[in-house]
Design an enzyme around this catalytic site. Structure first.
Site, short mmCIF file in Angstrom:
data_model
loop_
_atom_site.label_atom_id
_atom_site.label_comp_id
_atom_site.label_asym_id
_atom_site.label_seq_id
_atom_site.Cartn_x
_atom_site.Cartn_y
_atom_site.Cartn_z
N GLU A 158 0.79 -1.24 0.00
CA GLU A 158 0.00 0.00 0.00
C GLU A 158 0.83 1.29 0.00
OE1 GLU A 158 -2.68 -0.54 3.31
OE2 GLU A 158 -3.67 -2.24 2.37
N GLU A 263 -6.09 -10.83 -1.62
CA GLU A 263 -6.92 -10.64 -0.42
C GLU A 263 -8.40 -10.57 -0.77
OE1 GLU A 263 -5.52 -7.50 2.13
OE2 GLU A 263 -3.43 -7.80 1.58
C1 GLA Z 1 -4.96 -4.90 4.22
C2 GLA Z 1 -3.70 -5.64 4.58
C3 GLA Z 1 -4.02 -6.98 5.19
C4 GLA Z 1 -5.15 -6.92 6.18
C5 GLA Z 1 -6.35 -6.33 5.53
C6 GLA Z 1 -7.51 -6.26 6.46
O1 GLA Z 1 -5.49 -5.27 3.04
O2 GLA Z 1 -2.83 -5.83 3.51
O3 GLA Z 1 -2.88 -7.45 5.85
O4 GLA Z 1 -4.77 -6.17 7.31
O5 GLA Z 1 -5.99 -5.02 5.14
O6 GLA Z 1 -7.52 -7.22 7.42
#
Ligand code: GLA
Length: 374
Positions: A158, A263
């Site tokens: 990020e 994710e």
């Molecule tokens: C972000 C992070 C993850 C996790 C998610 C929410 O996407 O990369 O590690 O913390 O948020 O749980």
């Protein structure tokens, strides 16, 4: 008589088909359905990789795992001279024992990183040199420990703002824009064979995607070892549209990097923020209107979720080979972070397995969307 016999034959045949379908639904797994296309993974919490919860489900469905929290800086390196690998070791051991691809998540992020990392004893910001040294020590210690075991790392998480420019995180502020380059260089030194990923959310949006494409292009030009991009894909029922998703995968693949969906989940609840975001620091006040399914998900929404998942997996499958892994952020609805973010205490239904770890209609829809089942 002939008519009765024909009807009997149909009834027997229908019975066989029904039994066959039930058997295939039971015996087909996500990892087998997409074999030859991409790995299918899940992020695990502590009770899952220590074998207390969902063990058989996890090993039968997935061939890759990610650590929900235990490899984050605040857990493995809580104090300047203290590393704690007790949980991370168990996570890695679980994956290796079950012959899964073990993912490392993550090394350099602005969140879940203790304040001491960026400060001196007086609480003032450290210098560029000190922060680079701390980053190098952390990456060498953590990546080095699992060299050859963890096959891929989300090195920087990020780093971009929504407009595609660099986020003014403490890393960026103190070191400068080249902190990214150093992070990949250190990770590569520590394990030259590990695949190194750049991971972010909202990359399906044009401006942010543009920033990530530039970041990767520049890295390639300078010989920085980034081999893959991770699309987090924290989605909802409408966003991201599959056409945008497909264009995004193609754009990164064209640059010669692998695309991993790192994710995935699909939020079914009313939107709590105006802007599309997955920023973990966002916190919205509770409101019963924004938590409508506390007694279960209505059938209609359950079916819409199944269709949404089928569309997403048809899109990923269209990019077989470019997309090399699809990982869900969690195993069952009971443990999803989406029950607690961006509003605490909601009842959400973002994954393929329900609160009793039973497959939902969305599970069967994902299996049916696999190229070999079409
Ligand atoms: C972000 C992070 C993850 C996790 C998610 C929410 O996407 O990369 O590690 O913390 O948020 O749980």
């Amino acid at each position: 008589m002939v008519k009765e016999l024909t009807m009997l034959r149909w009834a027997v045949l229908a019975g066989f088909v029904a039994i066959g379908m039930a058997a295939s639904a039971q015996t087909t797994s996500l990892k087998d359905a997409y074999q030859g296309c991409f790995l299918v993974g899940a992020a695990l919490n502590v009770s899952e990789f220590t074998g207390q919860k969902n063990g058989a489900l996890i090993t039968s469905q997935f061939n890759s795992i990610s650590p929900e929290n235990v490899l984050k800086w605040e857990i493995v390196h809580p104090k300047p001279d203290t590393y704690d690998f007790s949980l991370a070791d168990k996570y890695v051991e679980f994956g290796l024992k079950n012959h899964m691809e073990v993912v490392g998540h993550n090394l350099v992020w602005h969140s879940q990183t203790p304040k001491w990392v960026f400060e001196d004893e007086k609480g003032d910001p450290v210098t560029r040199e000190v922060l680079l040294r701390r980053m190098r020590d952390h990456i060498h210690t953590v990546v080095g420990r699992y060299k050859g075991k963890i096959k891929e790392w989300d090195v920087v998480n990020e780093a971009l703002d929504e407009d595609g420019t660099m986020r003014m995180s403490p890393w960026r502020k103190i070191i400068g824009p080249d902190y990214i380059q150093y992070a990949y260089q250190y990770a590569h030194e520590a394990d030259p064979k590990a695949q190194l990923n750049y991971n972010d959310y909202n990359l399906e949006n044009e401006a942010k995607r543009g920033g990530a494409l530039k970041l990767i292009e520049l890295a390639k030009k300078r010989g920085v070892p980034i081999q893959a991009v991770g699309l987090q894909d924290h989605f909802d029922m409408e966003w991201a549209p599959v056409s945008q998703l497909s264009d995004t995968i193609s754009a990164f693949a064209k640059l010669g990097v692998k695309v991993m969906i790192t994710e995935l989940d699909v939020d079914v609840l009313p939107k709590a923020t105006k802007q599309q975001t997955s920023d973990v620091s966002v916190n919205v006040a509770a409101d019963p209107k924004l938590n409508p399914y506390t007694n279960g998900l209505p059938d209609e929404i359950q079916q819409q979720l199944a269709t949404r998942y089928a569309d997403l997996f048809s899109t990923y499958a269209k990019h077989c080979g470019e997309v090399t892994r699809v990982t869900f952020w969690g195993v069952t609805d009971a443990d999803s972070w989406k029950n607690g973010w961006p509003i605490k205490g909601r009842t959400n239904y973002p994954l393929l397995f329900d609160r009793d770890a039973k497959p939902k209609p969305a599970f069967e829809a994902v299996i049916q969307a696999a190229p070999k089942n079409k």
